[in-house]
Scaffold this motif. Structure first.
Motif, PDB file in Angstrom:
ATOM      1  N   CYS A  12      -6.283   3.347   1.251  1.00  0.00           N
ATOM      2  CA  CYS A  12      -6.192   3.109  -0.081  1.00  0.00           C
ATOM      3  C   CYS A  12      -7.114   1.643  -0.015  1.00  0.00           C
ATOM      4  CB  CYS A  12      -4.730   2.823  -0.653  1.00  0.00           C
ATOM      5  SG  CYS A  12      -3.933   4.106  -0.695  1.00  0.00           S
ATOM      6  N   ALA A  13      -8.192   1.498  -0.782  1.00  0.00           N
ATOM      7  CA  ALA A  13      -9.071   0.585  -0.917  1.00  0.00           C
ATOM      8  C   ALA A  13      -8.875   0.304  -2.336  1.00  0.00           C
ATOM      9  CB  ALA A  13     -10.440   0.956  -0.562  1.00  0.00           C
ATOM     10  N   TYR A  14      -8.790  -1.200  -2.660  1.00  0.00           N
ATOM     11  CA  TYR A  14      -8.833  -1.825  -3.951  1.00  0.00           C
ATOM     12  C   TYR A  14      -9.802  -2.909  -3.990  1.00  0.00           C
ATOM     13  CZ  TYR A  14      -6.381  -3.804  -7.982  1.00  0.00           C
ATOM     14  OH  TYR A  14      -6.096  -4.598  -9.036  1.00  0.00           O
ATOM     15  N   LYS A  15     -10.566  -2.959  -5.059  1.00  0.00           N
ATOM     16  CA  LYS A  15     -11.492  -4.153  -5.327  1.00  0.00           C
ATOM     17  C   LYS A  15     -12.519  -4.306  -4.132  1.00  0.00           C
ATOM     18  CE  LYS A  15      -8.848  -5.985  -8.960  1.00  0.00           C
ATOM     19  NZ  LYS A  15      -8.000  -7.303  -9.825  1.00  0.00           N
ATOM     20  N   THR A  40      -9.925   5.211  -3.699  1.00  0.00           N
ATOM     21  CA  THR A  40      -9.955   4.146  -4.713  1.00  0.00           C
ATOM     22  C   THR A  40      -9.853   4.298  -5.960  1.00  0.00           C
ATOM     23  OG1 THR A  40     -11.136   2.158  -5.103  1.00  0.00           O
ATOM     24  CG2 THR A  40     -12.259   3.843  -4.829  1.00  0.00           C
ATOM     25  N   SER A  41      -9.277   3.513  -6.809  1.00  0.00           N
ATOM     26  CA  SER A  41      -9.185   3.350  -8.370  1.00  0.00           C
ATOM     27  C   SER A  41     -10.130   2.485  -8.827  1.00  0.00           C
ATOM     28  CB  SER A  41      -7.759   3.437  -8.910  1.00  0.00           C
ATOM     29  OG  SER A  41      -7.380   2.189  -8.422  1.00  0.00           O
ATOM     30  N   THR A  42     -10.794   1.656  -8.031  1.00  0.00           N
ATOM     31  CA  THR A  42     -11.576   0.624  -8.381  1.00  0.00           C
ATOM     32  C   THR A  42     -12.867   0.770  -7.548  1.00  0.00           C
ATOM     33  OG1 THR A  42     -10.815  -0.945  -6.312  1.00  0.00           O
ATOM     34  CG2 THR A  42      -9.747  -0.970  -8.848  1.00  0.00           C
ATOM     35  N   ILE A  47     -16.895  -0.690  -1.321  1.00  0.00           N
ATOM     36  CA  ILE A  47     -16.393   0.413  -0.678  1.00  0.00           C
ATOM     37  C   ILE A  47     -17.426   1.613  -0.471  1.00  0.00           C
ATOM     38  CG2 ILE A  47     -14.470   2.300  -1.422  1.00  0.00           C
ATOM     39  CD1 ILE A  47     -13.014  -0.075  -3.125  1.00  0.00           C
ATOM     40  N   ASP A  69      -2.091   5.693  -6.681  1.00  0.00           N
ATOM     41  CA  ASP A  69      -3.209   5.556  -5.603  1.00  0.00           C
ATOM     42  C   ASP A  69      -2.664   6.015  -4.408  1.00  0.00           C
ATOM     43  OD1 ASP A  69      -5.196   4.587  -7.249  1.00  0.00           O
ATOM     44  OD2 ASP A  69      -5.267   2.446  -6.404  1.00  0.00           O
ATOM     45  N   GLN A  87      -5.539  -1.359   3.037  1.00  0.00           N
ATOM     46  CA  GLN A  87      -6.967  -1.745   3.641  1.00  0.00           C
ATOM     47  C   GLN A  87      -6.895  -2.862   4.216  1.00  0.00           C
ATOM     48  OE1 GLN A  87      -9.169  -2.443  -0.178  1.00  0.00           O
ATOM     49  NE2 GLN A  87      -7.688  -4.111  -0.581  1.00  0.00           N
TER      50      GLN A  87
END
Length: 265
Positions: A12-15, A40-42, A47, A69, A87
């Motif tokens: 799960c990658a974020y920003k 990811t949602s970002t 990424i 996520d 992440q």
């Protein structure tokens, strides 16, 4: 041996995390080959670059949020076993091998999780008050016979959440629906373990430090603690095990553990 069809690491990658590549490299160095995906949602250049560089499938979640996520990552994994990797964290090269072996040996696994160490300011911390308390709470689950006992699992969870979320591997054969419920911002993992604890099957605990959980100022946990959103959720969780008065007292005691997320502690 190739375990890509058996086990998936879903990152799960974020920003833009400066630790994402280190997480990926730790998964690439596993002694057995698991499938690796990124969700990811970002979406951003960092990424996408990491996904392209290491030839990892990238999936974008249009409905962002922590639990959304994590559930999206769970859905995108097509294997029997799924580890939702965060992440910022890193995994021992023997993590997948150890977990897969134990889950295959089990007749009815629900989840399998390991002991862990903390990474603070780049240093590996194998023992502190927080880790010692969690290991003490998990002592009953060192015995494989007790891992099937619903009462034992609930006793372990009744005094807090000693199970490190990114150390957990799920059995998709056992957990066919989304494992996390929306509505929690801090205790979404504790809520999941409590709910899943009612299932028949095994909570497999490997008391070896097979992953490192990073504590840093930009982490979501640290941000949550700053606005004190955790105490209300802690009370809700304690009420699942205890009457009101005891739940309130435990919530107050549990709040003191929030200091363990201070990098200076």
């Amino acid at each position: 041996m190739n375990h890509r069809k058996v086990h998936t690491f879903a990152i799960c990658a974020y920003k833009e995390s400066s630790f994402l590549e280190e997480c990926i490299l730790s998964l690439k160095k596993q002694t057995v080959r698991s499938k690796i995906i990124i969700v990811t949602s970002t979406p951003n250049d960092l990424i996408r670059e990491m996904a392209e560089k290491y030839e990892i499938p990238l999936y974008v979640n249009q409905n962002g949020g922590i639990t959304q996520d994590w559930n999206f990552a769970y859905q995108m994994a097509e294997s029997d076993y799924v580890t939702i990797a965060h992440q910022d964290d890193i995994y021992s090269s023997h993590y997948a091998e150890s977990v897969i072996a134990r889950m295959k040996k089990s007749k009815d696994p629900i989840i399998c999780f390991t002991d862990y160490y903390e990474v603070r300011n780049g240093k590996k911390i194998c023992s502190n008050r927080n880790l010692r308390i969690k290991r003490m709470l998990l002592l009953p689950l060192r015995l494989s016979l007790l891992q099937r006992r619903i009462g034992v699992r609930r006793l372990v969870l009744a005094f807090g959440c000693p199970i490190c979320c990114p150390s957990v591997t799920f059995s998709k054969r056992k957990i066919t629906k989304e494992p996390f419920q929306a509505g929690f911002r801090s205790d979404e993992d504790w809520e999941a373990w409590e709910r899943l604890s009612w299932l028949k099957g095994e909570y497999i605990y490997i008391p070896r430090m097979l992953m490192g959980h990073r504590i840093h100022k930009e982490s979501e946990t640290t941000n949550i603690l700053k606005d004190h959103a955790r105490s209300q959720e802690d009370y809700i969780m304690f009420r699942k095990f205890w009457p009101d008065l005891i739940a309130r007292k435990l919530t107050q005691l549990y709040a003191s553990s929030e200091k363990s997320n201070d990098l200076d502690v």
